[in-house]
Design an enzyme around this catalytic site. Sequence first.
Site, PDB file in Angstrom:
ATOM      1  N   TYR A  62       0.851  -1.189   0.000  1.00 56.09           N
ATOM      2  CA  TYR A  62       0.000   0.000   0.000  1.00 56.09           C
ATOM      3  C   TYR A  62       0.889   1.241   0.000  1.00 56.09           C
ATOM      4  O   TYR A  62       0.605   2.216  -0.684  1.00 56.09           O
ATOM      5  CB  TYR A  62      -0.889  -0.027   1.246  1.00 56.09           C
ATOM      6  N   HIS A 123      -7.428  -5.889 -14.308  1.00 53.62           N
ATOM      7  CA  HIS A 123      -6.162  -6.627 -14.256  1.00 53.62           C
ATOM      8  C   HIS A 123      -6.245  -8.051 -14.805  1.00 53.62           C
ATOM      9  O   HIS A 123      -5.298  -8.554 -15.414  1.00 53.62           O
ATOM     10  CB  HIS A 123      -5.706  -6.681 -12.794  1.00 53.62           C
TER      11      HIS A 123
HETATM   12  N1  LIG Z   1      -1.004  -7.174 -16.200  1.00 52.45           N
HETATM   13  C1  LIG Z   1      -0.358  -8.096 -15.557  1.00 52.45           C
HETATM   14  O1  LIG Z   1      -0.916  -9.130 -15.143  1.00 52.45           O
HETATM   15  C2  LIG Z   1       1.121  -7.928 -15.310  1.00 52.45           C
HETATM   16  C3  LIG Z   1       1.900  -8.999 -14.872  1.00 52.45           C
HETATM   17  C4  LIG Z   1       3.261  -8.821 -14.687  1.00 52.45           C
HETATM   18  C5  LIG Z   1       3.825  -7.561 -14.914  1.00 52.45           C
HETATM   19  N2  LIG Z   1       3.037  -6.532 -15.320  1.00 52.45           N
HETATM   20  C6  LIG Z   1       3.576  -5.174 -15.565  1.00 52.45           C
HETATM   21  O2  LIG Z   1       4.670  -5.257 -16.458  1.00 52.45           O
HETATM   22  C7  LIG Z   1       5.804  -4.602 -15.894  1.00 52.45           C
HETATM   23  C8  LIG Z   1       7.055  -5.297 -16.402  1.00 52.45           C
HETATM   24  O3  LIG Z   1       7.000  -6.708 -16.325  1.00 52.45           O
HETATM   25  P1  LIG Z   1       7.799  -7.560 -15.267  1.00 52.45           P
HETATM   26  O4  LIG Z   1       7.884  -6.795 -14.006  1.00 52.45           O
HETATM   27  O5  LIG Z   1       7.186  -8.905 -15.236  1.00 52.45           O
HETATM   28  O6  LIG Z   1       9.232  -7.673 -15.786  1.00 52.45           O
HETATM   29  P2  LIG Z   1      10.167  -7.430 -17.096  1.00 52.45           P
HETATM   30  O7  LIG Z   1      10.017  -6.022 -17.527  1.00 52.45           O
HETATM   31  O8  LIG Z   1      10.018  -8.531 -18.055  1.00 52.45           O
HETATM   32  O9  LIG Z   1      11.608  -7.717 -16.508  1.00 52.45           O
HETATM   33  C9  LIG Z   1      11.996  -7.410 -15.310  1.00 52.45           C
HETATM   34  C10 LIG Z   1      13.285  -8.119 -14.956  1.00 52.45           C
HETATM   35  O10 LIG Z   1      14.348  -7.872 -15.878  1.00 52.45           O
HETATM   36  C11 LIG Z   1      15.388  -7.140 -15.246  1.00 52.45           C
HETATM   37  N3  LIG Z   1      15.829  -6.097 -16.191  1.00 52.45           N
HETATM   38  C12 LIG Z   1      15.177  -4.987 -16.596  1.00 52.45           C
HETATM   39  N4  LIG Z   1      15.879  -4.319 -17.522  1.00 52.45           N
HETATM   40  C13 LIG Z   1      17.017  -5.023 -17.717  1.00 52.45           C
HETATM   41  C14 LIG Z   1      18.149  -4.859 -18.543  1.00 52.45           C
HETATM   42  N5  LIG Z   1      18.257  -3.834 -19.392  1.00 52.45           N
HETATM   43  N6  LIG Z   1      19.146  -5.785 -18.479  1.00 52.45           N
HETATM   44  C15 LIG Z   1      19.047  -6.846 -17.650  1.00 52.45           C
HETATM   45  N7  LIG Z   1      17.987  -7.061 -16.839  1.00 52.45           N
HETATM   46  C16 LIG Z   1      16.986  -6.156 -16.868  1.00 52.45           C
HETATM   47  C17 LIG Z   1      14.798  -6.573 -13.985  1.00 52.45           C
HETATM   48  O11 LIG Z   1      15.714  -6.619 -12.942  1.00 52.45           O
HETATM   49  P3  LIG Z   1      16.369  -5.286 -12.327  1.00 52.45           P
HETATM   50  O12 LIG Z   1      15.303  -4.580 -11.568  1.00 52.45           O
HETATM   51  O13 LIG Z   1      17.425  -5.868 -11.456  1.00 52.45           O
HETATM   52  O14 LIG Z   1      16.906  -4.480 -13.484  1.00 52.45           O
HETATM   53  C18 LIG Z   1      13.653  -7.534 -13.660  1.00 52.45           C
HETATM   54  O15 LIG Z   1      14.046  -8.592 -12.829  1.00 52.45           O
HETATM   55  C19 LIG Z   1       5.581  -4.690 -14.386  1.00 52.45           C
HETATM   56  O16 LIG Z   1       6.260  -3.742 -13.660  1.00 52.45           O
HETATM   57  C20 LIG Z   1       4.082  -4.501 -14.303  1.00 52.45           C
HETATM   58  O17 LIG Z   1       3.748  -3.120 -14.352  1.00 52.45           O
HETATM   59  C21 LIG Z   1       1.706  -6.709 -15.538  1.00 52.45           C
END
Ligand SMILES: NC(=O)c1ccc[n+]([C@@H]2O[C@H](COP(=O)([O-])OP(=O)(O)OC[C@H]3O[C@@H](n4cnc5c(N)ncnc54)[C@H](OP(=O)(O)O)[C@@H]3O)[C@@H](O)[C@H]2O)c1
Length: 301
Positions: A62, A123
Site C-alpha cells: 500500500y 487486471h
Molecule cells: N497485467 C499483468 O498481469 C502484469 C503482470 C506482470 C507484470 N506486469 C507489468 O509489467 C511490468 C514489467 O514486467 P515484469 O515486471 O514482469 O518484468 P520485465 O520487464 O520482463 O523484466 C523485469 C526483470 O528484468 C530485469 N531487467 C530490466 N531491464 C534489464 C536490462 N536492461 N538488463 C538486464 N535485466 C533487466 C529486472 O531486474 P532489475 O530490476 O534488477 O533491473 C527484472 O528482474 C511490471 O512492472 C508490471 O507493471 C503486468
Amino acid sequence: METKRLEITMNNGNKLPIIGVGTYLMRDDQELKHVIGEAFKIGYRLIGNQLHVLSLYTAKVYRNETIIGDIMADLGSYGLKREDVFLTTKLSTANQGRGNCKKAILEAMENLQVTYLDMVLIHFPGSSKLSPDNPRNAVNRQGSWEDLEELYNDGLVKNIGVSNYTIRHLEEMFTYAIVKPAVNQIEVHPLYFDSELIDFCKDNSIVVQAYSSLGGADGWPVLSKEELLIDLAEKYKKTTAQLLLRWALQHKLCIIPKTTKVDNLRINYNLFDFVISSEDMKEMDSLSRNQKFCWNSKHVK
Ligand SMILES: NC(=O)c1ccc[n+]([C@@H]2O[C@H](COP(=O)([O-])OP(=O)(O)OC[C@H]3O[C@@H](n4cnc5c(N)ncnc54)[C@H](OP(=O)(O)O)[C@@H]3O)[C@@H](O)[C@H]2O)c1
C-alpha cells in the site's frame, strides 16, 4: 535511422506512450522516487502503477501507491506538469464487480493524489475468491466494465482497457461494452508469443501492451541464456534486453519494462538506433514454445 515514434494513437483518438516504466514490486520509498525521477529525465512519461492491485493485501505494498502519490503531487520539482505524465493503474481481482470497481478506483485516485487517471485496466478476467469456472466471474467483469465506462464518461479516467483477456473474454465483452477497450495488457516475449490473440486485438483496434517483455523476474534468467538471443544481440551490438524490447516494438507492441537500476532504465529506452531484420524477427518468433512466466487466464470462465 528510424524516426522515434514514442506514442501510439488508441481507438478513442488519445495517445499512449509506447514505452513506460513498470513499478511492480518496487516498494522502497527512496528507490522508487529515485528510479522514477531518473526515468523522467531519460524521457519516460508513462508510469505503470501495479500497486493498487496489491494494496489490499499488504500494508507494505500500500505504501507504494502513496509513494507514487507523493511523486504525482510533486511533479513540478521534476519540471513536469500533470498532463506530461500518463498514469495507469489496474483494478484488482479483489475489487471486481459493479460498485466495487468504482469505489476502488476513487480510492486509488485519492492515494495517488490525482484528480484523474490516464488509464485503468481490469487486471484479470477473474475475481479473487471465485474459482475459475464460476460463472460469476463473467458477471463481475461486466459490472467492473460498466463502472469503468461511467468513470470514463465522467472524465475521471481518460482511457479504459483490460489485461490478460483472451479472445473469448474480448468477444464476450463486445456483446455489452459501449466503450471499446483501448488496450489489452498481456504477457509477450519470444518464448510466449500468442500471435492469434495479438492479431485479434490489432484487427479490433485494441492496442497490445506487452508485459514481462524480458520474461519478468523468473523468465529473465531463462531468456537471457537463450543462445539465439545472445548471438543476435552480439550481431546488432546491443544487449539481450534491448533485442527483446526492440523485437516487441517491431511487432507494434507497447512495452513497460521494469527495472530498479538506472543503467537499465537508460538501456531499455535506447532502442531506436537499430532495426532487427525480418529474417531475424522470424527466427526470434520461432522460439515460441508456450512458456509463460506469469499467470494464465485461459481457464477463467
Ligand atoms: N497485467 C499483468 O498481469 C502484469 C503482470 C506482470 C507484470 N506486469 C507489468 O509489467 C511490468 C514489467 O514486467 P515484469 O515486471 O514482469 O518484468 P520485465 O520487464 O520482463 O523484466 C523485469 C526483470 O528484468 C530485469 N531487467 C530490466 N531491464 C534489464 C536490462 N536492461 N538488463 C538486464 N535485466 C533487466 C529486472 O531486474 P532489475 O530490476 O534488477 O533491473 C527484472 O528482474 C511490471 O512492472 C508490471 O507493471 C503486468
